[in-house]
Structure formats: C-alpha cells, structure tokens
Design a protein around this motif. Structure first.
Motif, PDB file in Angstrom:
ATOM      1  N   THR A  69      42.884 -14.709 -17.398  1.00 48.78           N
ATOM      2  CA  THR A  69      44.205 -15.267 -17.702  1.00 48.78           C
ATOM      3  C   THR A  69      45.045 -14.266 -18.488  1.00 48.78           C
ATOM      4  OG1 THR A  69      43.272 -17.502 -17.755  1.00 48.78           O
ATOM      5  CG2 THR A  69      45.428 -17.201 -18.762  1.00 48.78           C
ATOM      6  N   SER A  70      44.412 -13.558 -19.420  1.00 49.72           N
ATOM      7  CA  SER A  70      45.130 -12.543 -20.196  1.00 49.72           C
ATOM      8  C   SER A  70      45.638 -11.431 -19.289  1.00 49.72           C
ATOM      9  CB  SER A  70      44.220 -11.964 -21.285  1.00 49.72           C
ATOM     10  OG  SER A  70      43.850 -12.954 -22.213  1.00 49.72           O
TER      11      SER A  70
ATOM     12  N   ASP B  60      54.532 -21.802 -19.031  1.00 46.09           N
ATOM     13  CA  ASP B  60      53.394 -22.691 -19.282  1.00 46.09           C
ATOM     14  C   ASP B  60      53.137 -23.637 -18.116  1.00 46.09           C
ATOM     15  OD1 ASP B  60      52.453 -21.869 -21.803  1.00 46.09           O
ATOM     16  OD2 ASP B  60      54.095 -22.894 -22.808  1.00 46.09           O
TER      17      ASP B  60
ATOM     18  N   THR C 288      47.313 -10.350 -10.000  1.00 47.20           N
ATOM     19  CA  THR C 288      48.715 -10.703 -10.252  1.00 47.20           C
ATOM     20  C   THR C 288      49.646  -9.569  -9.834  1.00 47.20           C
ATOM     21  OG1 THR C 288      47.911 -11.965 -12.157  1.00 47.20           O
ATOM     22  CG2 THR C 288      50.295 -11.605 -12.004  1.00 47.20           C
TER      23      THR C 288
ATOM     24  N   LEU D 290      52.393  -9.959 -15.629  1.00 46.20           N
ATOM     25  CA  LEU D 290      53.739 -10.554 -15.627  1.00 46.20           C
ATOM     26  C   LEU D 290      54.637  -9.841 -16.632  1.00 46.20           C
ATOM     27  CD1 LEU D 290      52.936 -14.398 -15.526  1.00 46.20           C
ATOM     28  CD2 LEU D 290      53.710 -12.970 -13.622  1.00 46.20           C
ATOM     29  N   ALA D 291      54.118  -9.610 -17.828  1.00 43.72           N
ATOM     30  CA  ALA D 291      54.902  -8.957 -18.877  1.00 43.72           C
ATOM     31  C   ALA D 291      55.286  -7.536 -18.481  1.00 43.72           C
ATOM     32  CB  ALA D 291      54.116  -8.951 -20.183  1.00 43.72           C
TER      33      ALA D 291
ATOM     34  N   CYS E 243      48.919 -19.837 -11.820  1.00 46.54           N
ATOM     35  CA  CYS E 243      47.522 -19.425 -12.032  1.00 46.54           C
ATOM     36  C   CYS E 243      46.673 -20.675 -12.277  1.00 46.54           C
ATOM     37  CB  CYS E 243      47.429 -18.477 -13.223  1.00 46.54           C
ATOM     38  SG  CYS E 243      45.739 -18.003 -13.685  1.00 46.54           S
TER      39      CYS E 243
ATOM     40  N   TYR F 283      46.426 -11.776 -16.130  1.00 44.77           N
ATOM     41  CA  TYR F 283      47.547 -12.399 -15.402  1.00 44.77           C
ATOM     42  C   TYR F 283      48.825 -12.325 -16.228  1.00 44.77           C
ATOM     43  CZ  TYR F 283      50.316 -16.688 -14.399  1.00 44.77           C
ATOM     44  OH  TYR F 283      51.318 -17.607 -14.181  1.00 44.77           O
ATOM     45  N   LYS F 284      48.727 -12.694 -17.496  1.00 44.97           N
ATOM     46  CA  LYS F 284      49.907 -12.696 -18.365  1.00 44.97           C
ATOM     47  C   LYS F 284      50.420 -11.272 -18.610  1.00 44.97           C
ATOM     48  CE  LYS F 284      48.744 -16.951 -20.896  1.00 44.97           C
ATOM     49  NZ  LYS F 284      48.384 -17.519 -22.217  1.00 44.97           N
ATOM     50  N   LYS F 285      49.495 -10.319 -18.768  1.00 47.64           N
ATOM     51  CA  LYS F 285      49.908  -8.934 -19.043  1.00 47.64           C
ATOM     52  C   LYS F 285      50.633  -8.337 -17.845  1.00 47.64           C
ATOM     53  CE  LYS F 285      49.856  -5.154 -21.623  1.00 47.64           C
ATOM     54  NZ  LYS F 285      50.481  -4.146 -20.743  1.00 47.64           N
TER      55      LYS F 285
ATOM     56  N   LEU G 152      50.687 -22.529 -15.424  1.00 46.30           N
ATOM     57  CA  LEU G 152      49.276 -22.329 -15.731  1.00 46.30           C
ATOM     58  C   LEU G 152      48.557 -23.668 -15.552  1.00 46.30           C
ATOM     59  CD1 LEU G 152      47.012 -20.457 -16.601  1.00 46.30           C
ATOM     60  CD2 LEU G 152      47.606 -20.910 -18.987  1.00 46.30           C
TER      61      LEU G 152
ATOM     62  N   PHE H 155      56.387 -15.488 -18.578  1.00 45.37           N
ATOM     63  CA  PHE H 155      55.283 -16.412 -18.363  1.00 45.37           C
ATOM     64  C   PHE H 155      55.783 -17.840 -18.584  1.00 45.37           C
ATOM     65  CE2 PHE H 155      52.160 -19.058 -20.668  1.00 45.37           C
ATOM     66  CZ  PHE H 155      51.278 -19.294 -19.628  1.00 45.37           C
TER      67      PHE H 155
END
Length: 345
Positions: free
Chosen positions: A207-208, A223, A180, A214-215, A193, A210-212, A226, A221
């Motif tokens: 996935t976690s 929904d 990411t 982005l943050a 994703c 990917y989200k981190k 995804l 993020f």
C-alpha cells in the motif's frame, strides 16, 4: 571401537546422507536400499538416535521449515505451495531432507514447534516463513543462535529483536510501486487499491508503494479509493459490490493479491464493467490462476524460484560455516503484462 555412519556407508557402497536418511526412515531412499542399510547397521550393532545426530558429521541432514498457521487457507496456500515445491527441489539437490512444521502444536497446549525441533536436535537449520512470532518462538530462535544452529527468514522481514537476522524476501514496497506506476504510465489517474484489513507488513508495504507512486506522479491519494478485503476471492468481489456507486470515478485497480484481483474482476463483470476498456486491473503474486481467467491477469511477479534458491544456498552456507556474516537479500519483483490492463505499454 564405536561403529559410525561412515563405516556403514563404506560397507553399503552409498553416501553418508543415504545412510542417515535410511536410518531416519526417509521416503527418499528406495525400500530395498533402506532395508539393506538397516540390516548392515543391525549386524554391526549400530544404534542410531536422531537426537544424537550423525556420529560422523554431527548433522542430521534435515532442514526444518516453519509456515504460518494460515498456510492451509486457500488464498495463502496458492502462493506458499508453489514456493514450497521450489524449496524442496533446492534442498533435494543437496541431498537434504525437509521437515514441515507450524508455529504451535495444537495438541500440546500450543507449545512452540520451533523449540521442540531445536531441543530434540532434529534439524541442522531452519527456514522461517512466519510473519508473527511470539515470545516463546523468539526465545527458541535465540536458543538456536546460542547452539550455533542457523536460521533464515523467508518472504517476511523479521522485526523487533530479530530484525538484523538473515532474510530473503521480495521488496513489497517496490512491488506496489511498480504495479501502480504501470497503470500511471498507461494514463490512468483514478486508481483504486484493494488491500487487507489485517496490518501485515507485506501488505502495508504494498500500500505504501501504491501511495508513493501516486505522489511521484503528482496524483492525489484518495481515501475512498482504498478498499479492503481479507486476501480472498469472495472478499474482493464483495468490496467491488459495496463500492459500485463509486466505480464510475475509477479507471484502474491494483489488487494486492492475485486472488483478490480475480475476485474484483468477477465483481466488475457482474456489474457489466469491461476489463480493461472501462477499468484496468493489476494483481500481485503471479500465481498460476492468473492465466485461468479471462482476460488474463497483469500482475506483479514474485521471483519465487530465485528466492527459494537463495534462501537454501544461504542456509546451507551457514550450516557449513556458522561464522558467516548476516545477509539480508531484498529481491525486486517485476510486472508481468497480460490482458487485464490493456497489454504492453
């Protein structure tokens, strides 16, 4: 005085492991050598029993490996088959044989193959490449600990009562983060994703990551970005088709397996969407197929060779010295940049 494998090896002019393999019927020994060793053993009145292990070393010279039941599925086998070849090479360098098994024996009331291997004394150690173990399997591994037979988890981090056991695996959280982040550094902010509906830990971690990422780059993020497949080419192709009304809002895509990335790319092409000009794509695993499709797939490389070597080294060390401290080696993956995300940063 009882005849030992050492006696047979000395007469035949070969190593102890060659004698052990010959008496076990291994295909790694030439037929002529095997026949000569068996003849010597017969002449000396030696009766070899694998259940009793080698009389001179108390070892079988054999390592067991437990793969998940899904091993034969095409999407899973693409990664595991290359990993298996590397494991086999690492063990063969040490003159060790390999028994491949799966968690359950489907022809005998789904009994535990781990338990069978342990109770029949067929292996000196075990490599466990299975993400889910039931109570019977866990009890069998605990029995191994009591008997001093070592085991190492590979690729999947152990959970529950086994979470502190020996393991070698890729940092899948870091892999998701790197994939990411690569796209973020390319200027993308609307990154979708494709994960799996099955909540396997490796995909949850990707996935976690990917989200981190982005943050950390202050990108919200969403929904709706995804998507879910089932690790297969067809499922990600369908996922793209199912969200074609949203694709105009997406500029990049991270697929959590290479096969899903390739399926998504095929779907995008079908819809007339250019890669990477319209949507950049990054996969995960770095399987050989990643360079069979155009554009060539940018992907997260799992260091399979290093993982295989470290796992075998760890297990062999445990066999030689069972009092070793527990080790948990988490290996960082890397991004392999190809054409599907627009080239190098």
């Amino acid at each position: 005085m009882a005849v030992t494998i050492k006696d047979i090896a000395q007469i035949a002019g070969v190593s102890h492991s060659t004698v052990s393999r010959s008496l076990n019927g291994s295909n790694l020994v030439a037929e002529c050598t095997k026949s000569r060793i068996i003849e010597i053993a017969h002449d000396l009145g030696f009766e070899f029993n694998a259940n009793a292990r080698s009389l001179s070393t108390r070892r079988t010279g054999t390592i067991g490996i437990i793969y998940p039941e899904s091993f034969e599925d095409f999407d899973v086998n693409l990664y595991y088959s290359s990993l298996h070849n590397l494991i086999r090479k690492s063990l063969e360098r040490e003159e060790l044989d390999l028994i491949v098994a799966f968690p359950k024996n489907k022809f005998h009331r789904y009994s535990s193959n781990i338990k069978r291997l342990v109770k029949s004394n067929k292996v000196d150690g075990l490599i466990v490449v299975n993400p889910s173990l039931d109570e019977e399997d866990i009890n069998a591994l605990n029995l191994m600990k009591e008997l001093g037979i070592p085991f190492v988890f590979l690729h999947h981090f152990p959970t529950g009562s086994l979470q502190n056991e020996n393991v070698v695996c890729t940092d899948h959280f870091r892999g998701g983060y790197l994939a990411t982040e690569h796209l973020l550094k390319k200027g993308h902010r609307n990154i979708a994703c494709i994960s799996t509906a099955e909540k396997w830990e490796e995909f949850v971690n990707r996935t976690s990551g990917y989200k981190k990422a982005l943050a950390d780059y202050q990108v919200p993020f969403k929904d709706e970005f995804l998507l879910y497949g089932d690790r297969s080419f067809k499922s990600s192709y369908q996922a793209i088709m199912n969200c074609k009304d949203r694709l105009h809002r997406i500029t990049a895509l991270f697929a959590e397996t290479d096969l899903m990335a390739l399926g998504a790319m095929e779907g995008l092409k079908k819809l007339g969407i250019r890669i990477p000009q319209d949507i950049a794509v990054v996969g995960y695993d770095d399987i050989e197929l990643a360079t069979y499709f155009t554009p060539f797939l940018t992907t997260v490389h799992q260091p399979r060779e290093r993982i295989a070597i470290l796992t075998c080294e760890m297990l062999i060390n445990l066999i030689k010295n069972n009092n070793c401290q527990k080790e948990q080696l988490i290996i960082e993956p890397t991004v392999v940049v190809r054409e599907s995300c627009g080239g190098n940063i």
